[in-house]
Enzyme design. Structure first.
Site: not given
Length: 510
Positions: A195, A201, A254-255, A340, A371, A481
């Site tokens: 963005k 990263e 973003g999400r 978030e 399981h 961050k």
């Protein structure tokens, strides 16, 4: 005491009924607590009958929604008003799908036309032979594309994706190296999704991708890059040609950004028509959410159940199990969307939140999870509301028995959680009365996946409105961050003794 406080007190005072009692008292419960949405790619059934919602609780939650201003908040969201007050901006993911402020919808239409033109140019070979795309992002810039591509772009005997897409988010170089190993650099493009176009990263991985192209003999590595960003000037400054910058609005979080240019890798993998069908499925849910009131509104109904378990019954987690291998990443996607968005400790107007916010979202894939973790769900001491997601039509051509066993197990788990089983041997007794909801898709298509995602977006929003928080900021991700940047710049000092020792042990500090 506010109006909503009084509502919460009334809700908390209502008697608890078992699932067995609720079904025994209402022969029509399944119909009344289920609903179907007509989606272009196949209808979706939402069955909330195996939750502890009663008529009295539903009426109470409908009153809470009125007192919390749900209708007004929904109008603000869908009209492009200030839905994100702490950052003073709209939350315009629905505008990317055609519902929002006129100017924002028009802007999204222009973006989609540019995006379609670039996708089709690449597919037609106008930029040379492109067989691979490495999509680099993190958080919502990666989770949405990864989910959609894993769900919808699996090869079959009749079809292969026109471009092989690898989504890389982790700064761990092992992730990027695995993508390099799978791709021919001479036939690879890079998508950089950030963005701000400063995410450390993403930009570190992008720089390494450029280096890989250079070292592999690609003469113009920056000419292989497409930028997906709300900061186009930074992308151009970094080296991307402006014709391959696909900008999206700052008001798209973003999400929630899959519907914007962040969907570029999905269109590359599916073709433009596949991405357009995802938008079409999502907008079908948008229209239902906009035009339907009270308990009939399916995302709001889901929020009523969510809040009942968190606020009234003290549940701290909610689990989602996808009984379809193609939806294996759906629980991961929901973790970010819900935690978030609604993991907050203050209200939308900045006051302390005096009640629980979002539960921990977790889950897995059936039947594997049966399981692994279902022991706790059936016989553990904590109550965990469970969502099951299943697809009626299989996504493979093997013996139909595979899919029959899969669906049988899905429905059996919900039945077993509710019914339980008595035994004179306490270790073999199941208490039952444990809640679940089931979402059953006719088929897994781009449209139904788009609808599933939009349903959970609106469910998350409805939860936030009813506990009066802002689901569209995420300041909680910033502090770690900032400290990491301080350490990287050599400015980290005065940490707690444990952190100081870990930095020294890892060779990051003398």
């Amino acid at each position: 005491m506010t109006d909503t406080d009084a509502r919460w007190s009334d809700l908390a005072a209502m008697p608890r009924q078992t699932l067995q009692d609720l079904f025994a008292a209402d022969d029509d419960r399944v119909r009344r607590f289920s609903g179907t949405l007509a989606i272009p790619g196949g209808d979706i059934l939402f069955d909330w009958s195996k939750t502890h919602l009663s008529d009295a609780l539903v009426a109470g939650f409908e009153g809470l929604a009125r007192d919390a201003g749900f209708d007004g908040a929904r109008e603000v969201l869908l009209s492009g008003g200030i839905a994100n007050p702490t950052e003073g901006r709209a939350a315009e993911h629905t505008a990317q799908r055609g519902i929002g402020a006129d100017a924002s919808v028009a802007e999204a239409d222009v973006l989609h036309m540019r995006m379609r033109g670039l996708v089709e140019a690449i597919h037609e070979g106008m930029l040379g032979e492109v067989r691979h795309l490495i999509h680099i992002g993190i958080g919502g810039s990666a989770l949405g594309p990864a989910l959609a591509i894993d769900a919808l772009a699996r090869p079959t005997a009749e079809w292969r994706a026109p471009v092989d897409v690898h989504v890389v988010s982790n700064i761990d170089g092992n992730a990027l190296e695995a993508a390099f190993e799978a791709c021919d650099p001479a036939k690879t493009m890079i998508a950089v999704a950030s963005k701000t176009f400063t995410t450390i990263e993403t930009m570190t991985n992008a720089a390494s991708a450029i280096q890989w192209l250079e070292e592999s003999g690609v003469s113009d590595p920056y000419g292989r890059v497409v930028a997906l960003t709300a900061a186009p000037d930074r992308a151009v400054e970094w080296g991307v040609d402006e014709t391959r910058v696909l900008p999206f609005s700052e008001s798209v979080g973003g999400r929630y950004s899959l519907w914007s240019s962040i969907g570029f890798p999905v269109a590359m993998a599916l073709g433009w028509d596949g991405f357009a069908a995802m938008l079409e499925g999502a907008v079908a849910v948008d229209r239902h959410f906009a035009d339907t009131d009270g308990f009939a509104n399916l995302p709001l109904r889901a929020a009523f159940a969510d809040l009942m378990y968190v606020q009234l019954r003290g549940c701290q987690t909610r689990a989602t199990f996808a009984y379809d291998e193609r939806l294996a990443l759906f629980p991961d996607y929901l973790q970010q969307l819900e935690m978030e968005s609604n993991g907050k400790s203050v209200t939308a107007d900045g006051k302390p939140l005096h009640r629980p916010s979002a539960p921990i979202t977790w889950g897995g894939t059936g039947t594997d999870a049966q399981h692994a973790v279902f022991q706790l769900l059936h016989q553990g001491t904590v109550e965990v509301p469970v969502d099951f997601i299943a697809v009626k039509a299989p996504g493979h051509d093997l013996d139909p028995e595979h899919h029959t066993i899969l669906l049988t197990n899905c429905f059996a788990q919900g039945a077993a959680l509710m019914a339980g089983k008595d035994s004179i041997d306490a270790a073999r007794a199941y208490p039952g009365n444990r809640p679940s909801a089931t979402i059953l898709c006719e088929a897994l298509t781009p449209a139904t996946l788009g609808a599933l995602i939009a349903f959970h977006e609106h469910r998350t929003f409805a939860n936030a409105v009813l506990i009066e928080i802002n689901p569209f900021d995420q300041f909680g991700v910033e502090l770690g961050k900032q400290i990491a940047n301080q350490i990287a710049a050599g400015a980290g000092a005065g940490f707690d003794p444990s952190t100081e020792a870990l930095l020294a042990a890892a060779g990051l500090k003398d």
